[in-house]
Design an enzyme around this catalytic site. Structure first.
Site, PDB file in Angstrom:
ATOM      1  N   GLN A  82       0.793  -1.214   0.000  1.00 23.10           N
ATOM      2  CA  GLN A  82       0.000   0.000   0.000  1.00 23.10           C
ATOM      3  C   GLN A  82       0.832   1.274   0.000  1.00 23.10           C
ATOM      4  O   GLN A  82       0.328   2.343  -0.328  1.00 23.10           O
ATOM      5  CB  GLN A  82      -0.939   0.001   1.216  1.00 23.10           C
ATOM      6  CG  GLN A  82      -1.995  -1.086   1.147  1.00 23.10           C
ATOM      7  CD  GLN A  82      -2.834  -1.163   2.398  1.00 23.10           C
ATOM      8  OE1 GLN A  82      -2.458  -1.832   3.354  1.00 23.10           O
ATOM      9  NE2 GLN A  82      -3.972  -0.491   2.405  1.00 23.10           N
ATOM     10  N   ARG A  98       4.301   0.939  12.477  1.00 30.83           N
ATOM     11  CA  ARG A  98       3.945  -0.419  12.097  1.00 30.83           C
ATOM     12  C   ARG A  98       3.944  -0.527  10.574  1.00 30.83           C
ATOM     13  O   ARG A  98       3.260   0.231   9.888  1.00 30.83           O
ATOM     14  CB  ARG A  98       2.565  -0.790  12.653  1.00 30.83           C
ATOM     15  CG  ARG A  98       2.109  -2.181  12.253  1.00 30.83           C
ATOM     16  CD  ARG A  98       0.782  -2.538  12.910  1.00 30.83           C
ATOM     17  NE  ARG A  98       0.338  -3.864  12.469  1.00 30.83           N
ATOM     18  CZ  ARG A  98      -0.667  -4.092  11.613  1.00 30.83           C
ATOM     19  NH1 ARG A  98      -1.356  -3.068  11.127  1.00 30.83           N
ATOM     20  NH2 ARG A  98      -0.988  -5.319  11.263  1.00 30.83           N
ATOM     21  N   HIS A 105       0.909  -9.317   4.992  1.00 23.23           N
ATOM     22  CA  HIS A 105      -0.234  -8.417   4.893  1.00 23.23           C
ATOM     23  C   HIS A 105      -0.863  -8.603   3.502  1.00 23.23           C
ATOM     24  O   HIS A 105      -0.792  -7.718   2.642  1.00 23.23           O
ATOM     25  CB  HIS A 105       0.213  -6.962   5.107  1.00 23.23           C
ATOM     26  CG  HIS A 105      -0.905  -6.011   5.402  1.00 23.23           C
ATOM     27  ND1 HIS A 105      -1.015  -5.320   6.578  1.00 23.23           N
ATOM     28  CD2 HIS A 105      -1.975  -5.637   4.668  1.00 23.23           C
ATOM     29  CE1 HIS A 105      -2.081  -4.549   6.563  1.00 23.23           C
ATOM     30  NE2 HIS A 105      -2.685  -4.724   5.392  1.00 23.23           N
ATOM     31  N   ASN A 149      -1.547 -10.402   9.265  1.00 24.19           N
ATOM     32  CA  ASN A 149      -2.522  -9.340   9.483  1.00 24.19           C
ATOM     33  C   ASN A 149      -3.911  -9.821   9.080  1.00 24.19           C
ATOM     34  O   ASN A 149      -4.118 -10.337   7.976  1.00 24.19           O
ATOM     35  CB  ASN A 149      -2.159  -8.107   8.644  1.00 24.19           C
ATOM     36  CG  ASN A 149      -3.106  -6.944   8.871  1.00 24.19           C
ATOM     37  OD1 ASN A 149      -3.063  -6.288   9.901  1.00 24.19           O
ATOM     38  ND2 ASN A 149      -3.993  -6.691   7.902  1.00 24.19           N
ATOM     39  N   GLU A 150      -4.863  -9.679  10.014  1.00 22.87           N
ATOM     40  CA  GLU A 150      -6.276  -9.989   9.748  1.00 22.87           C
ATOM     41  C   GLU A 150      -6.456 -11.376   9.132  1.00 22.87           C
ATOM     42  O   GLU A 150      -7.025 -11.531   8.047  1.00 22.87           O
ATOM     43  CB  GLU A 150      -6.904  -8.928   8.847  1.00 22.87           C
ATOM     44  CG  GLU A 150      -7.033  -7.563   9.520  1.00 22.87           C
ATOM     45  CD  GLU A 150      -7.752  -6.537   8.654  1.00 22.87           C
ATOM     46  OE1 GLU A 150      -8.010  -6.832   7.463  1.00 22.87           O
ATOM     47  OE2 GLU A 150      -8.043  -5.442   9.154  1.00 22.87           O
ATOM     48  N   ASN A 158      -7.550  -5.147  14.737  1.00 20.71           N
ATOM     49  CA  ASN A 158      -7.940  -4.037  13.873  1.00 20.71           C
ATOM     50  C   ASN A 158      -9.429  -3.818  14.066  1.00 20.71           C
ATOM     51  O   ASN A 158     -10.220  -4.763  13.925  1.00 20.71           O
ATOM     52  CB  ASN A 158      -7.654  -4.349  12.402  1.00 20.71           C
ATOM     53  CG  ASN A 158      -6.174  -4.505  12.118  1.00 20.71           C
ATOM     54  OD1 ASN A 158      -5.331  -4.242  12.971  1.00 20.71           O
ATOM     55  ND2 ASN A 158      -5.848  -4.941  10.917  1.00 20.71           N
ATOM     56  N   TYR A 174     -12.739  -1.153  13.230  1.00 23.56           N
ATOM     57  CA  TYR A 174     -13.321   0.005  12.554  1.00 23.56           C
ATOM     58  C   TYR A 174     -14.841   0.083  12.724  1.00 23.56           C
ATOM     59  O   TYR A 174     -15.386   1.171  12.810  1.00 23.56           O
ATOM     60  CB  TYR A 174     -13.032  -0.046  11.050  1.00 23.56           C
ATOM     61  CG  TYR A 174     -11.581   0.038  10.662  1.00 23.56           C
ATOM     62  CD1 TYR A 174     -10.959   1.265  10.442  1.00 23.56           C
ATOM     63  CD2 TYR A 174     -10.819  -1.107  10.505  1.00 23.56           C
ATOM     64  CE1 TYR A 174      -9.632   1.353  10.070  1.00 23.56           C
ATOM     65  CE2 TYR A 174      -9.491  -1.039  10.141  1.00 23.56           C
ATOM     66  CZ  TYR A 174      -8.899   0.190   9.919  1.00 23.56           C
ATOM     67  OH  TYR A 174      -7.576   0.261   9.559  1.00 23.56           O
ATOM     68  N   GLU A 193      -4.854  -1.238  14.123  1.00 25.30           N
ATOM     69  CA  GLU A 193      -5.484  -0.350  13.146  1.00 25.30           C
ATOM     70  C   GLU A 193      -6.781   0.198  13.704  1.00 25.30           C
ATOM     71  O   GLU A 193      -7.604  -0.553  14.235  1.00 25.30           O
ATOM     72  CB  GLU A 193      -5.780  -1.078  11.827  1.00 25.30           C
ATOM     73  CG  GLU A 193      -4.561  -1.499  11.041  1.00 25.30           C
ATOM     74  CD  GLU A 193      -4.932  -2.123   9.705  1.00 25.30           C
ATOM     75  OE1 GLU A 193      -6.052  -1.835   9.201  1.00 25.30           O
ATOM     76  OE2 GLU A 193      -4.127  -2.901   9.170  1.00 25.30           O
ATOM     77  N   TRP A 210      -4.596   4.006  11.765  1.00 28.41           N
ATOM     78  CA  TRP A 210      -4.502   3.680  10.339  1.00 28.41           C
ATOM     79  C   TRP A 210      -5.095   4.856   9.597  1.00 28.41           C
ATOM     80  O   TRP A 210      -6.233   5.219   9.821  1.00 28.41           O
ATOM     81  CB  TRP A 210      -5.281   2.403  10.000  1.00 28.41           C
ATOM     82  CG  TRP A 210      -5.107   2.035   8.551  1.00 28.41           C
ATOM     83  CD1 TRP A 210      -5.903   2.383   7.497  1.00 28.41           C
ATOM     84  CD2 TRP A 210      -4.033   1.267   8.005  1.00 28.41           C
ATOM     85  NE1 TRP A 210      -5.401   1.883   6.329  1.00 28.41           N
ATOM     86  CE2 TRP A 210      -4.258   1.194   6.611  1.00 28.41           C
ATOM     87  CE3 TRP A 210      -2.917   0.636   8.542  1.00 28.41           C
ATOM     88  CZ2 TRP A 210      -3.390   0.509   5.755  1.00 28.41           C
ATOM     89  CZ3 TRP A 210      -2.071  -0.043   7.689  1.00 28.41           C
ATOM     90  CH2 TRP A 210      -2.303  -0.106   6.311  1.00 28.41           C
TER      91      TRP A 210
END
Length: 513
Positions: free
Chosen positions: A45, A100, A144, A189-190, A332, A334, A400, A443
């Protein structure tokens, strides 16, 4: 063994959280002195240089080049590969404790296994050294989403058990090369999102799914079985890496290894018993699927019952290896979802993971949330309380958390300032109530290429001008607020505005009127 919680337990936690709320009057000094504040990105990213210095394509390259994110790709991204010194300077200006980031597997080992790429090692060594020389802790994620495409082509990547060995060998390289300076490692990640998004709905790489599930984007896969198989292999690979680190590196390097999961907060749509029970079952699936295995060594009973033979079983040895295979858990967070029971899904002859859950999910809007707390922020405190009550209060890093906005040149992101203030206040409330949360990362640090939206949306503290050949970075109002908070001042939105007007704490040449 895993065990299913009392069905009303989640609802009771929710009620507790609704009655405890932050006044939003706090400072960084209210947190424990060793509590870490940072921000993050991931390799594909932010780095760019996708075809430079020996890096080979990952499944994320393949995904974007197929036009899946509005034609945007990470070929250049934010070009942190060439601009890392500039970005570290911004981190110093902001006052971050930690950064991170993730390592690109295909930059380190272009063939997925075997020969190591010296130029890839050099980049990450340079980045890590630059961070440490400026007093910023590197928190490194090994995976990731960006699996080397060569491994996907050869044996299907995470669908195959062969991934366990290849991932462990890749981790061995990273520990050996960087572990003398990196103390905080996250394996994956996730993991739950990778399994569901990549192998059930097919909305993220490697875009595997099967009818009638998914979004008709997939050319191969099996939505009914592969999410469970991939989740199983992720857990086995993670446990293998942790075992390697503890056996070969931890005594000398004194570091910590964990895994990251995506954590919705779930609430019943109504006060009807069936929705309350369904909410707890949904939590068993979305979160307990991974975390129960990590804490208790097995999947939740309700998950095993509904998935049947479609979910692999741990052997006694595997259960022993997975159980307790973490020094911390990264989360993470949201979104909050409201849950409505839908038993009709369980009557389907052919089910995927989401049908096994047996619910309908609805994203909650701010005006429908409890009014005692700022919109949504209470949910992060609820997640932390859930980990405390039901998983023995393990060390937690919030890896995140951030607000999505359109990607544009407006730097006055007052909404993001309020969002961060509310969520950080919620974390403080959780810590005061005994949560073992150890750190919080926004994030994202920069406006990066987002997985589903490309460059149409952003989460960054810093705007990246994609029309500028130099990809110049500009601090948003949120960067001023976060910097002020980290330096012990300007904890209110008005304070952030004053900081911006006076160009306090951040380099003045990075500010545009």
């Amino acid at each position: 063994m895993a065990r299913d919680r009392p069905l009303f337990s989640l609802f009771l936690v929710l009620n507790f959280m609704v009655t405890a709320f932050s006044t939003l009057k706090f400072s960084r000094d209210d947190f424990p002195p060793d509590f870490i504040f940072g921000s993050g990105t991931s390799a594909y990213q932010v780095e760019g240089a996708a075809f430079q210095d020996g890096r080979t394509p990952s499944i994320w390259d393949t995904f974007t080049h197929a036009g899946n994110v509005h034609g945007d790709t990470g070929d250049i991204a934010c070009d942190e590969y060439h601009k890392y010194k500039e970005d570290v300077k911004l981190m110093v200006d902001t006052g971050l404790d930690a950064y991170r980031f993730s390592i690109s597997w295909s930059r380190i080992i272009p063939d997925g296994r075997g020969p190591v790429n010296p130029k890839g090692l050099a980049y990450y060594n340079n980045l890590i050294n630059e961070l440490i020389n400026h007093g910023i802790q590197p928190h490194v994620t090994l995976f990731h989403i960006d699996l080397p495409q060569v491994l996907e082509d050869e044996y299907g990547g995470w669908v195959s058990r062969r991934i366990v060995r290849d991932f462990t060998e890749y981790a061995d390289v990273c520990f050996g090369e960087f572990g003398d300076r990196v103390l905080y490692w996250t394996t994956v990640n996730e993991g739950n999102v990778i399994a569901l998004g990549g192998y059930d709905s097919g909305i993220i790489p490697p875009q595997r799914c099967s009818p009638p599930f998914g979004l008709n984007l997939c050319t191969k896969g099996n939505s009914s079985t592969e999410p469970y198989i991939v989740g199983h292999h992720i857990l086995l690979a993670h446990a293998s890496v942790v075992r390697l680190y503890k056996k070969k590196y931890q005594a000398k390097q004194q570091g910590f290894v964990g895994i990251n999961v995506f954590a919705y907060w779930l609430v019943p749509l109504t006060n009807m018993t069936e929705d309350i029970v369904a909410t707890e079952i949904a939590q068993r699936f979305f979160l307990g699927w991974f975390v129960d295995a990590l804490v208790f060594g097995d999947y939740p009973d309700i998950v095993k019952k509904r998935a049947g033979t479609r979910i692999p079983a741990f052997t006694k040895q595997e259960s022993k290896q997975v159980k307790g295979s973490f020094d911390f858990i990264g989360i993470n967070h949201y979104n909050t979802l409201s849950i409505k029971n839908n038993p009709e899904k369980l009557k389907m002859d052919h089910r995927d993971f989401n049908a096994d859950v047996g619910v309908d999910t609805i994203f909650m809007q701010g005006d429908s949330l409890p009014q005692q707390l700022p919109p949504r922020a209470w949910a992060l405190q609820a997640v932390l309380e859930y980990f405390k009550q039901f998983y023995g209060n393990p060390p937690i890093y919030i890896h995140e958390n951030g607000q999505q906005t359109p990607h544009n040149a407006s730097l006055d992101d007052l909404g993001r300032v309020k969002y961060l203030q509310e969520y950080i206040g919620s974390v403080l409330d959780a810590v005061r109530n005994g949560s073992n949360a150890r750190g919080y990362f926004t994030w994202s640090f920069l406006d990066v290429l987002e997985l589903l939206d490309g460059f149409r949306s952003s989460y960054g503290l810093y705007y990246v001008d994609l029309d500028d050949p130099d990809l110049k970075r500009y601090p948003k109002l949120s960067a001023y607020w976060y910097s002020g908070f980290l330096k012990g001042r300007n904890i209110t939105p008005d304070g952030a505005i004053d900081s911006k007007k006076n160009k306090i704490a951040l380099s003045s040449d990075q500010y545009i009127q």
